[in-house]
Design an enzyme around this catalytic site. Structure first.
Site, PDB file in Angstrom:
ATOM      1  N   ARG A 214       0.566  -1.194  -0.062  1.00  0.00           N
ATOM      2  CA  ARG A 214      -0.200  -0.039   0.401  1.00  0.00           C
ATOM      3  C   ARG A 214       0.752   1.142   0.338  1.00  0.00           C
ATOM      4  O   ARG A 214       0.897   2.416   0.258  1.00  0.00           O
ATOM      5  CB  ARG A 214      -0.850   0.205   1.375  1.00  0.00           C
TER       6      ARG A 214
ATOM      7  N   ASP B 288      -7.085  -3.094  -7.431  1.00  0.00           N
ATOM      8  CA  ASP B 288      -7.028  -3.726  -6.031  1.00  0.00           C
ATOM      9  C   ASP B 288      -7.962  -4.911  -6.720  1.00  0.00           C
ATOM     10  O   ASP B 288      -7.788  -6.008  -7.666  1.00  0.00           O
ATOM     11  CB  ASP B 288      -8.667  -3.323  -5.514  1.00  0.00           C
TER      12      ASP B 288
ATOM     13  N   ARG C 123      -3.477   6.765   0.539  1.00  0.00           N
ATOM     14  CA  ARG C 123      -4.268   7.820   1.655  1.00  0.00           C
ATOM     15  C   ARG C 123      -3.315   8.385   2.104  1.00  0.00           C
ATOM     16  O   ARG C 123      -3.332   9.150   2.348  1.00  0.00           O
ATOM     17  CB  ARG C 123      -5.713   7.459   2.367  1.00  0.00           C
TER      18      ARG C 123
ATOM     19  N   ARG D 216      -6.872  11.155  -6.722  1.00  0.00           N
ATOM     20  CA  ARG D 216      -8.361  10.417  -6.330  1.00  0.00           C
ATOM     21  C   ARG D 216      -9.493  11.102  -6.286  1.00  0.00           C
ATOM     22  O   ARG D 216     -10.435  10.828  -7.427  1.00  0.00           O
ATOM     23  CB  ARG D 216      -8.173   9.465  -4.559  1.00  0.00           C
TER      24      ARG D 216
ATOM     25  N   TYR E  15     -14.549 -11.807  -0.046  1.00  0.00           N
ATOM     26  CA  TYR E  15     -15.146 -10.434  -0.510  1.00  0.00           C
ATOM     27  C   TYR E  15     -16.669 -11.358  -1.131  1.00  0.00           C
ATOM     28  O   TYR E  15     -18.039 -10.108  -1.260  1.00  0.00           O
ATOM     29  CB  TYR E  15     -14.547  -9.607  -0.588  1.00  0.00           C
TER      30      TYR E  15
END
Ligand code: CP3
Length: 348
Positions: free
Chosen positions: A26, A76, A30, A39, A152
């Site tokens: 990562r 992702d 952010r 973004r 998921y």
């Protein structure tokens, strides 16, 4: 510089390097103001993943600032379910939301036919990165491992106890096995396209491997990963593959010995002396290159707490084939200066 000469690739081929290469899971994200700006420009997170210009830009941002030895494609793990036709959305503060698939009948709605077309911008991002990266920086492609992606797809969102996906996997293994097989096939095809576009190594993220009992870990984590590594090796005999079965404890040993990966990424709970003795070494001896394993919280804290642990990791794992990384992804509240300090320590 040729792929073979890049530090990351040399480490994955089993070389012990005086200065181990580093990258951070990562590393684009952010915690970086420039990521937040891009973004914003993209609109949604999915729009960012599917905009090759902007996805290339955010992949390069941490490399420009910190000079990592490898860049990881910005995408992702849930783009495969999206590519198979499962509706996917990312909600602010909630993470990913999918329309859940919970039995064989619902599984019939998914198909491979449009996969490449639906994720085509990802391959374009890889092509651009291969052209634009500094010449000594290796390009890593990635996918989720089938079990983690399935959690998921079946739960419909992130889960703590994985009650629904375990219900299906444990009570109807043949039916659940069909979902896993679909994911094995899709993952091989998806990663092959990334390699064709210029990815020099790939990583399989099995974030929720540690949720499984021993038998289920072998069946739903190790076996599908084995199938993926075997099928990729038939096409790309020399492709370096890193596995990350997070949270499996002593299960790291059977994973390292049997999954067919060149490298294994350690979460921060793994005892390092044990890992060095039992896991680390050349592939020909059934051993692997290790990657890891700084607790991402120490990167938030910084200072002597972080630096002492970085030195311990380098001392213990630096004696064999090793890639410095975190034990899981960077968290958004990480001060970028702490990443700068870490990079300074690692580049020497
Ligand atoms: O820099 C990099 O590491 C490359 C990009 C990358 C992302 N996700 C971008 C991302 C990678 C390698 C991943 C892998 C991923 N995605 C995993 C496996 C690794 C892990 O962290 O366990 C998993 C489980 C996912 C699924 C996922 N994507 C979740 C659960 C979430 C929400 C949680 C969160 O952090 O927001 C995402 C969103 C996501 N993927 C973000 C990023 C940068 C944040 C999205 C945003 O900008 O709002």
């Amino acid at each position: 510089m040729q792929t073979e000469d890049k530090l990351l690739i040399r480490a994955l081929r089993g070389e012990t390097l005086a200065r181990p290469p580093f990258w951070l899971m990562r590393q684009a994200g952010r915690y970086l103001p420039e990521y937040r700006a891009t973004r914003e420009q993209a609109g949604s997170f999915l729009d960012l993943c599917f905009n090759a210009d902007l996805a290339t830009e955010v992949t390069l941002q941490p490399i420009r600032r910190f000079g990592m030895d490898a860049a990881i494609l910005f995408a992702d793990i849930l783009l495969i379910p999206h590519g198979l036709g499962q509706p996917l959305d990312y909600r602010e503060g909630e993470g990913p939301i999918l329309e859940p698939i919970r039995n064989v009948t619902e599984l019939a709605a998914l198909r491979m036919d449009d996969l490449h077309q639906r994720v085509a911008p990802v391959y374009e991002t890889v092509r651009r990165l291969a052209a634009e990266l500094p010449q000594n920086v290796a390009l890593i492609g990635f996918a989720g491992a089938p079990w983690t992606v399935a959690t998921y797809m079946v739960e419909g969102k992130g889960s703590r106890d994985h009650a629904i996906v375990k219900q299906w996997a444990y009570s109807d293994p043949d039916g659940f096995g069909q979902l896993i097989q679909l994911l094995v096939t899709a993952t091989v095809e998806y990663l092959a396209k990334q390699v064709d576009a210029g990815a020099e190594a790939v990583q399989l993220f099995d974030t929720w491997a540690g949720a499984l009992s021993e038998t289920a870990f072998k069946r739903w984590c190790i076996e599908p990963v084995q199938q993926i590594t075997e099928q990729l090796r038939q096409r790309y005999p020399d492709l370096p593959i890193i596995g990350f079965p997070r949270g499996v404890g002593a299960g790291y040993k059977v994973f390292a010995r049997t999954a067919g990966v060149n490298g294994v990424s350690l979460d921060w709970t793994v005892p390092l002396d044990w890992a060095a003795a039992e896991l680390q070494g050349s592939n020909s001896q059934g051993k692997v290159t290790l990657q890891g394993n700084l607790d991402p919280r120490l990167l938030v804290i910084g200072g002597p707490a972080m630096e002492t642990e970085v030195r311990r990791i380098l001392e213990t794992l630096g004696q064999g084939p090793f890639i410095f990384n975190l034990g899981h992804g960077i968290v958004p509240e990480t001060p970028p200066e702490h990443v700068g300090r870490l990079a300074e320590m690692l580049r020497g």
